[in-house]
Every structure is written in C-alpha cells, then in structure tokens.
Design a protein around this motif. Sequence first.
Motif, PDB file in Angstrom:
ATOM      1  N   ASN A  97       0.834  -1.205   0.000  1.00 31.22           N
ATOM      2  CA  ASN A  97       0.000   0.000   0.000  1.00 31.22           C
ATOM      3  C   ASN A  97       0.863   1.248   0.000  1.00 31.22           C
ATOM      4  O   ASN A  97       1.664   1.474   0.906  1.00 31.22           O
ATOM      5  CB  ASN A  97      -0.916   0.010   1.233  1.00 31.22           C
ATOM      6  N   GLN A  98       0.743   2.076  -1.041  1.00 30.00           N
ATOM      7  CA  GLN A  98       1.485   3.330  -1.140  1.00 30.00           C
ATOM      8  C   GLN A  98       0.551   4.523  -1.235  1.00 30.00           C
ATOM      9  O   GLN A  98       0.956   5.600  -1.643  1.00 30.00           O
ATOM     10  CB  GLN A  98       2.415   3.292  -2.361  1.00 30.00           C
ATOM     11  N   ALA A  99      -0.700   4.346  -0.855  1.00 32.52           N
ATOM     12  CA  ALA A  99      -1.666   5.439  -0.924  1.00 32.52           C
ATOM     13  C   ALA A  99      -1.364   6.470   0.149  1.00 32.52           C
ATOM     14  O   ALA A  99      -0.679   6.202   1.136  1.00 32.52           O
ATOM     15  CB  ALA A  99      -3.080   4.890  -0.755  1.00 32.52           C
ATOM     16  N   GLU A 100      -1.881   7.662  -0.051  1.00 28.94           N
ATOM     17  CA  GLU A 100      -1.694   8.726   0.930  1.00 28.94           C
ATOM     18  C   GLU A 100      -2.402   8.393   2.238  1.00 28.94           C
ATOM     19  O   GLU A 100      -1.903   8.694   3.320  1.00 28.94           O
ATOM     20  CB  GLU A 100      -2.241  10.049   0.357  1.00 28.94           C
ATOM     21  N   ASP A 101      -3.578   7.735   2.142  1.00 34.38           N
ATOM     22  CA  ASP A 101      -4.318   7.303   3.329  1.00 34.38           C
ATOM     23  C   ASP A 101      -4.270   5.779   3.417  1.00 34.38           C
ATOM     24  O   ASP A 101      -4.556   5.081   2.442  1.00 34.38           O
ATOM     25  CB  ASP A 101      -5.779   7.759   3.261  1.00 34.38           C
ATOM     26  N   LEU A 102      -3.912   5.262   4.592  1.00 37.89           N
ATOM     27  CA  LEU A 102      -3.810   3.821   4.783  1.00 37.89           C
ATOM     28  C   LEU A 102      -5.119   3.262   5.335  1.00 37.89           C
ATOM     29  O   LEU A 102      -5.630   3.759   6.345  1.00 37.89           O
ATOM     30  CB  LEU A 102      -2.678   3.492   5.761  1.00 37.89           C
ATOM     31  N   PRO A 103      -5.694   2.222   4.707  1.00 37.53           N
ATOM     32  CA  PRO A 103      -6.883   1.567   5.283  1.00 37.53           C
ATOM     33  C   PRO A 103      -6.472   0.728   6.488  1.00 37.53           C
ATOM     34  O   PRO A 103      -5.569  -0.104   6.395  1.00 37.53           O
ATOM     35  CB  PRO A 103      -7.408   0.699   4.132  1.00 37.53           C
ATOM     36  N   VAL A 104      -7.140   0.949   7.612  1.00 38.56           N
ATOM     37  CA  VAL A 104      -6.727   0.345   8.878  1.00 38.56           C
ATOM     38  C   VAL A 104      -7.928  -0.306   9.557  1.00 38.56           C
ATOM     39  O   VAL A 104      -9.016   0.273   9.600  1.00 38.56           O
ATOM     40  CB  VAL A 104      -6.105   1.416   9.803  1.00 38.56           C
TER      41      VAL A 104
END
Length: 768
Positions: free
Chosen positions: A552-559
């Motif tokens: 995952n390299q997105a600005e927002d991390l799914p957590v």
Amino acid sequence: MSQDQHGDLSAFSMLDLFRMEADSQTQILTDGLLAMERHAGDAAAVEAMMRAAHSIKGAAAIVGLQVVVQLAHGMEDSFVAAQHGRLKLTPERVDVLLSGVDLIVQLSRLDDAGAEAWLAANAAQIDQTLNAIAGIADLPELPALPPAPAPMSAPLPPEAAEPQVPVASGLAGEEAEAAAPAPRTATSTGAPAKAQAQNFDKLLSLASESRINAHQMHPFVGALQRFKRNQSSLFSAIEHLHEAIARSADPGLMEKSLLALQKTQPLKQFMLEHIADIETYERRLLAVSQGMVDEVLALRMRPFRDGIHAFPRMVRDLARSLGKEVQLEIEGEDTLVDRDILAKIESPLNHMLRNAIDHGMEGPYERIDAGKEALGTIRMEARHRAGMLSIEISDDGRGVDLEKIRQSVIERKMASPAMAAALSAGELLEFLFLPAFSLKEKANQLSGRGVGLDIVHETIRQQNGTVRLESEPGRGFRALITLPLTQSIVRALVVDVHGEAYAIPIVKVESVVRVPQAAIHTLENKQFFELKGEHLGLVSAAQVLELGEAANQAEDLPVVVIGRGKQSYALVVDAIRGEQSLAVQAIDPIFGKMRDISAAALLDDGEPVLILDVPDLLLSIDKLLHEGGLHQLAQAGHAERRKAKRILVVDDSLTVREMERKLLLARGFDVDVAIDGIDGWNVVRSGEYDLVITDVDMPRMDGIELVSLIKKDLHLHKLPVMIVSYKDRPEDRARGLSAGADYYLTKGSFHDETLLDAVADLIGDARL
C-alpha cells in the motif's frame, strides 16, 4: 408420547421407549419439586408431578421394573398428600423425593445384561430410598429462620452450619452419577450425534453454494444490461441512418433502410422482456437460496433451556451442601442458540454458577444480618441483542472485594503498588480471568485453584465471544457474556492483503478508519497514530501473515482496529471490500492448526477466503513486536515527496537526545530518535536516512558496535555516521573512526554550531 412429536418409534424397543419417557417425566418431577420448594402450595406443579409419577409407574410396570413402580407409587402418594394439605414439602422432604427421582433416572439407564447385578449390589441403598419416601411424613420440619439478630449479637458463621446431605448421597458409584443431567432422548449417543452434525454441515455447505451460484447471476444480468445499452445505441444509429436516407430521395435505399428499421423492433422488445424475466429469476433464486440457508441454520438452533435444564437442581443441591439457601431464576429459556455453541458454553455457565454460590452468596444468617432475605437469588437471562446472544448472570450476594484483588495483585508482583492503586474496577476484575488467580486462601472441591474463570474466559474467547465482569460490594456480582448466535454463519469484514482476500469476524473488529500518512508517528521503531485520544500501534497485515512487504502506497492507509484495551492494534491492509455473511467451512484436519487462521469460506462471487483467528493474530503481533524489525508503513512511496534530509539520533540520554533533535529540526532537517543501539539498528534498517548521529556508551548495544553493523551492511555501508561522545581521548577517537565513523565529535567541546557545522560537512544543508 405421540408419533407426531417423536417421529417413527417402530425401531425402538420397549425399554428404549421407557427411557425416553423417564427422561421427560423425571425432568417434570425435578422442575416441580424445585418450584414447590420455592412457592409452597403451587397446585399446578403438584398436579403435573402427580401425572408424571403416574406415567412413570405405568410405563415401568410394562417393562417389568418393579423398583421403579414402587418408587413412583411412593412419590405419587406424597404428591396426593401434599395436594390435600396433609404434607408440606419442606427442603428436607424435597431432598428425599429428589433422591427418588435420581434413582429412577439411574434405573432407566440400566441395560438388560447388567440390571440384575446392579440391583443386587445396591439393594441396601435402594431399600433406604424406598423407606425414606414411605416415611417422608415422619421427617421433622425444621423451624423457620429467626429474624435478623440484634446488632450487638454475633451471628452464627455460615461455615458452622451443618451441611445437608441428601438421602441419595449414600448410593455408590453409578448412583451418584444419576444426579447428572439426563439426555433428552434415548438416541442421543455420541456416534449418531456426530453423524447428524456432519449431515447438517453438508446441508449448510450445499445451501451456501446455491446462494453463491445465485449471486453469480448478478454479473450476468449486468452484462445483459450493458448489451441492451449497446443495442439501443445501435438502433438509434439505424434510425438516424434511415432519416438520412429518407432525405436522399433514393427509393431503393429507403426501402432497405425501412426494412432494417422494422427488424430492430422485435429485437428491442425481445431484450426488454427477457431481461425482465432474468431479473425476476435472479430475485427468486436469491430468495430461495437464502431461505435454504436460513432453514438449515434453524435446524441447528435449540432453545436455551436445552443446555441449562439441569442448572436449577445443581444450584439448589450445591447451596444446601454448603449450608446456604439459593435459588436460580432463568429468563429467556426459549431464546434460540446454535446447538454447538450451546454445548460448549454449558461448562462455562456451570463454572459461573458454582463460583457465585461458593464465593458470592452468603449464608442465611449473614444475609439476614446484612438486611437481605435468607434466600439468595441468582438470575440467568438469555436474549438476542444486536444480532448476538447475550447471557447475563447476576446474584444478590456479597460481590467481590476489589481491594482484596488489588492487594493480591501487589503480593503476586503483577503490578507495582502505584500502578495497582491506579487500576479501575473493570481492570481489577480482569485479573480474575488469569490462570491460578484466586481470592480464596484455601482450595476446596469447588474453588480456590484459580482455574474456574480462566476456563470460562478461554472457552468464551474460542467461540468468538466476550465476557465482562461487574461487581457492587455488598450488593452482588454480574457477568455479561456476548456470543455469536451461530458459528455456522459469520458476519465478517472482508479485506485485501497482498492481493488475497481475508475475512475478520465483525465481533472482533473495533473500528475501521483511514489514516493519513502524515498522522503517523515513530517512536522506538514503532509506528502509531492517535485515535479518540489513545495511541494505537500500526502493524502491517502482510508482515504478520508473512506475505512479504506491504504494497500500500496510498496517501491514506486503510486500517482495521482489533483487540481491546492495552492489546489493541491497528492492522494495515491493502483495501477494505466491506461486510459479508460467510458460511464457515472447516479446514481439513490434515493441515493441523494453521497459525492466525480459524476457518475458510466462499465469498458471494465464489472466491475463496480465509477467516482470520483474531486472538491468534494478536499473539503473533505481540511476538513480532518483541522481536523488533517492524516494517515502516509511513515511508512507502515517500522518497519522491521528501523535501528535507533525514537524520537518526541515537542516544540513551533524554536531555542530549532532545537537544540534538531540536537543533536539527530548527535547521530544517527531518529527525527521528532511538533510545539505544538495538533500537537504532532496528530503526535504521526500516527507514531511509541521510545521516546517523550516535553516542558511544549505551545499554544493550554501544555506538561502536552500531557503527560496525551499519558499515558492514550491504545496503547501509555508504550511510554517513557521526559519533558524539564524552570520550575525548585519542584512543577513543581512533577506535570510533576505525569502526567506520565518518566524524567524531566530543561532547566536552560541544556547541550548537559545532554540531551543525559537522552535519553540513557530511551531508550539506537540509534541502534535498
């Protein structure tokens, strides 16, 4: 007993039929006797017991069990006397009648081969029970308990009371086992039950596959809709072409275009009708398949009473053996529960009740002295709440002494006095779930070994449930148990990890959030972010499951936040698909227990998915944290976006560490810190740094060893390293430089500009 109720009975022998009747009728006798003990003069209960005893007597006569005939006849006479007011069913007389019920149950379970030998071996005890029932009217009636003693008089301690011993306690061996809960039917043996469970599993598997196939109609209907839209565009183009040809005044072309236009109409109507038919078929297929799943699940459901029907008798007998008076009130007996869950929670509930009687309930004199009724009450309530099974067990006893727990925690060195003093009531009660933790000074047959609540907690956890304790000193104790309604269907959150689908049971998910990378902080090689005022550690799901680096390299991390309290972690995944109801499929035993995995299932589109074992996952995360080397999640893809050079400061002195950090931050550098050599080694391997500044004398690993490791590493050997130390002897400087340090600065000659100039000499200014 009607065939409608029990199905085809032609395959059963007369003795089997008697066993079935004895099981049901003795349960009526037990329930009625307990009711009469609590509410004397209950005419309906007496009437029901008379009918039950009469039925047992008639059935026993048919199969030739004369002992049972005599027992039932004696009990029937007692009930007739009670009905006419000639006999009061006191607790002592109820003891005698219950011993007769136990003996009937035991006799009904004897097989033809061993019946005579057993009757001969236990003839004396059988005669004793028959004589006790025949002379039940001669038993003395104990006087009622006196009113509460005056405050100045010392009440009789409950331990001094002489325990009441039931008549049937004299029975040897197998007779003592008669008090155990009787099976509901004569056919409920191990092998048939196992085969029946396997049949249910097969049915559920087939029903789930039909539901999946029904869901696979949806993409097909979607493709037809797209085809219809393309067809409409084509028909529109034909109409425009016809209009253009009409303006050209060419009769031949006009005739051909009109013919083509006329042929489009049946095709358009055909698509409209068939798409409507297919959509209707899809809805019906989904409804039928879901109905099949629901019906199969309904076959697995049983009323709550099936698992706890023996508890009122157990509570009553156990309390009397301890010289206490306790009754059990049950609400929600008709609440439906999965048969597997019901079987597995029977033992934990038994533990909770026994603990309540032994630990929580006072003796009658102690209760009167406290202003309570002599008869203590334990309440058990089962109901459905928010799609879960909620079981509440409460009593009106003395509750739990929280200060005693606090003192025990300190004595066992589980916490310092200061930490123990700060623990809340809920946190203190959690200690009761620990193995070998008990508040009793001496162990007895019931408790004091510290295994009761530990077993309860572990069993409930294995069923994906939770248990919470509450206590009000002097007023009572309460346990709140939450469980899934069924283990066959689980509502789960489906996520993507390293390109694969995984499912997390919803009951184990605390929250789902998206975390901006800018909100992630690093301390001691551990990354965390703030949620609702608490710091939550970030862990890569791909790393925990050993699937490789997080992608995952997105600005927002799914957590996904899992766990509770101090054992809460934020699991970083690739993507979150959403919730689904999954039919649980057990993994083949050939694979054994798979780490972090509890079961498997198929998604609605037929894709296989593994269901994560969250308690196991939390243990894996703890192990990973202790070993160090966590993947840095906030740095992926940030190399291009970094605007300043990054420096790692390694020093065990908080003052020096903070001073260096502030100096470098003021000059525009990005700065991370580590508290010793081991921490620095873990951090430098997990991030991208332009310079490392380290002390020499540090615990666990000194600066010289850290420099040596960095310079020997294949990926880090070119990284500049500066040593800042109090050691200013020439041999110390030579030792640091020979280890590979690029700069040696002594703290004795340390000034702000000295450090900044040295950094500038090595890596230049802060801007990249």
